[in-house]
Design a protein around this motif. Structure first.
Motif, short mmCIF file in Angstrom:
data_model
loop_
_atom_site.label_atom_id
_atom_site.label_comp_id
_atom_site.label_asym_id
_atom_site.label_seq_id
_atom_site.Cartn_x
_atom_site.Cartn_y
_atom_site.Cartn_z
N PHE A 28 0.80 -1.23 0.00
CA PHE A 28 0.00 0.00 0.00
C PHE A 28 0.83 1.29 0.00
N GLY A 29 2.13 1.17 0.18
CA GLY A 29 2.99 2.35 0.16
C GLY A 29 3.12 3.05 1.49
N PHE A 30 2.36 2.64 2.51
CA PHE A 30 2.40 3.30 3.82
C PHE A 30 3.64 2.86 4.59
N PRO A 31 4.51 3.79 4.98
CA PRO A 31 5.69 3.42 5.78
C PRO A 31 5.35 3.36 7.27
N ASN A 32 5.95 2.43 7.98
CA ASN A 32 5.82 2.31 9.45
C ASN A 32 4.43 1.93 9.94
N CYS A 33 3.57 1.45 9.06
CA CYS A 33 2.24 1.00 9.49
C CYS A 33 2.32 -0.46 9.92
N CYS A 34 1.73 -0.76 11.07
CA CYS A 34 1.80 -2.15 11.55
C CYS A 34 0.43 -2.70 11.95
N GLY A 35 -0.66 -2.08 11.48
CA GLY A 35 -1.96 -2.65 11.79
C GLY A 35 -3.12 -1.72 11.48
N ALA A 36 -4.32 -2.29 11.59
CA ALA A 36 -5.56 -1.54 11.41
C ALA A 36 -6.49 -1.86 12.57
N ILE A 37 -7.28 -0.88 12.97
CA ILE A 37 -8.18 -1.03 14.13
C ILE A 37 -9.63 -0.83 13.73
N ASP A 38 -10.52 -1.59 14.37
CA ASP A 38 -11.96 -1.42 14.18
C ASP A 38 -12.66 -2.02 15.40
N PHE A 112 2.68 3.22 13.60
CA PHE A 112 1.29 3.62 13.77
C PHE A 112 0.35 2.53 13.24
N ILE A 113 -0.91 2.65 13.63
CA ILE A 113 -1.98 1.84 13.07
C ILE A 113 -2.95 2.80 12.38
N VAL A 114 -3.84 2.28 11.56
CA VAL A 114 -4.82 3.14 10.89
C VAL A 114 -6.22 2.80 11.37
N ASP A 131 -11.72 16.15 4.20
CA ASP A 131 -11.98 16.72 2.88
C ASP A 131 -11.54 15.71 1.81
N ASP A 132 -12.44 14.79 1.51
CA ASP A 132 -12.13 13.66 0.65
C ASP A 132 -11.60 14.06 -0.72
N GLU A 133 -12.12 15.13 -1.29
CA GLU A 133 -11.77 15.49 -2.67
C GLU A 133 -10.30 15.89 -2.80
N SER A 134 -9.84 16.76 -1.91
CA SER A 134 -8.47 17.25 -2.03
C SER A 134 -7.44 16.21 -1.58
N ASN A 135 -7.83 15.27 -0.77
CA ASN A 135 -6.89 14.25 -0.28
C ASN A 135 -7.39 12.84 -0.58
N GLU A 136 -8.07 12.70 -1.70
CA GLU A 136 -8.60 11.40 -2.09
C GLU A 136 -7.48 10.38 -2.30
N PHE A 137 -6.33 10.86 -2.79
CA PHE A 137 -5.18 9.98 -3.01
C PHE A 137 -4.76 9.30 -1.71
N PHE A 138 -4.63 10.08 -0.64
CA PHE A 138 -4.26 9.53 0.66
C PHE A 138 -5.36 8.63 1.20
N ASN A 139 -6.59 9.11 1.17
CA ASN A 139 -7.71 8.36 1.75
C ASN A 139 -7.93 7.01 1.08
N THR A 140 -7.70 6.93 -0.22
CA THR A 140 -7.89 5.67 -0.94
C THR A 140 -6.89 4.63 -0.45
N LYS A 141 -5.64 5.03 -0.28
CA LYS A 141 -4.61 4.10 0.20
C LYS A 141 -4.85 3.75 1.67
N HIS A 142 -5.26 4.74 2.45
CA HIS A 142 -5.58 4.52 3.86
C HIS A 142 -6.72 3.52 4.00
N ALA A 144 -7.65 1.18 1.97
CA ALA A 144 -7.26 -0.17 1.57
C ALA A 144 -6.68 -0.96 2.75
N ILE A 145 -6.00 -0.26 3.65
CA ILE A 145 -5.47 -0.92 4.85
C ILE A 145 -6.56 -1.04 5.91
N ARG A 146 -7.31 0.04 6.11
CA ARG A 146 -8.32 0.06 7.17
C ARG A 146 -9.36 -1.04 7.04
N VAL A 147 -9.78 -1.33 5.80
CA VAL A 147 -10.83 -2.34 5.60
C VAL A 147 -10.37 -3.74 5.96
#
Length: 242
Positions: A28-38, A112-114, A131-142, A144-147
């Motif tokens: 996913f390209g995210f550095p230092n990510c080690c998990g997702a929470i829900d 960090f976790i997402v 603000d999904d529109e201006s940072n859609e690039f980040f949110n899409t990758k985020h 993908a891990i969160r789900v």
């Protein structure tokens, strides 16, 4: 099961953390990510003598919360349960031992976790931009891990149907053990190299009927970490284009 299988659900050693971080970065390209929470609600009926507003959640069900953090293989790394479903997920997080360890600098040091927008933005818990529109690039990758955490909870309820249906008058003191054992079984399946059968029906979402509001808590250090991740992602994207 609790006693003999507890080694299947524990926070990873440093070497495994590095492996998880590497896998998330490659995928996913995210550095230092080690998990997702829900988190999800375990719905139950209660005897009249035990009913109270504490256990009545926003969907007017009596329920118990389960918070889970998963790795790149949908394995549970940390769970918290036993708390009333009437809580918000951000309050549940702050009541957990995991939160106290992270805030005390004893876990997620530089990692960090997402999590979804219902969680606070912290240096070790990264949430999406509003603000999904201006940072859609980040949110899409985020996303993908969160789900991955979302799907792990759907898999848990799909495989162990006792957690999916409405429990009839469970012992609230024993129910956390039932939930823990189901999480242990989930991890044992993964650790054994097995998987959920294709014909096991999964819910569209593990927590249908629940709507969550965005958490307003945003820390300055959390904002800095998120901006640094965004810059890294954009830089990586530019290098790939070149």
């Amino acid at each position: 099961m609790e006693e003999r299988a507890k080694h299947h659900l524990k926070w990873p050693e440093k070497s495994r953390i590095e492996e998880i971080k590497s896998n998330f970065k490659i995928k996913f390209g995210f550095p230092n990510c080690c998990g997702a929470i829900d988190a999800t609600h375990i719905i139950m009926t209660l005897p009249a003598v035990e009913t109270s507003e504490d256990w009545c959640d926003q969907a007017s069900n009596y329920s118990m919360f389960l918070q889970a953090i998963v790795d790149d293989e949908s394995r549970f790394l940390d769970i918290v349960t036993g708390w009333p479903g009437s809580m918000t997920v951000s309050r549940l997080l702050k009541c957990s031992g995991f939160y106290k360890l992270c805030e005390g600098g004893k876990r997620l040091e530089g990692e960090f976790i997402v999590g979804k927008a219902a969680y606070p933005l912290l240096p070790w818990l990264i949430t999406p931009y509003n603000d999904d529109e201006s940072n859609e690039f980040f949110n899409t990758k985020h996303e993908a891990i969160r789900v991955m955490a979302e799907r792990a909870l759907s898999m848990l309820k799909g495989a162990w149907r006792i957690l999916h249906k409405v429990m009839w008058r469970p012992d609230k003191h024993k129910l956390p053990s039932v939930i823990l054992v189901c999480c242990l079984l989930h991890n044992i399946i993964i650790d054994s190299g097995d998987g959920l059968r294709d014909d096991v029906p999964l819910s569209i979402h593990h927590d249908l009927g629940y709507e969550e509001k965005s958490c307003d808590q945003v820390t300055s250090r959390g904002m800095v970490v998120r901006e640094n991740i965004l810059r890294h992602l954009r830089s990586h994207e530019c290098h790939q284009l070149v």
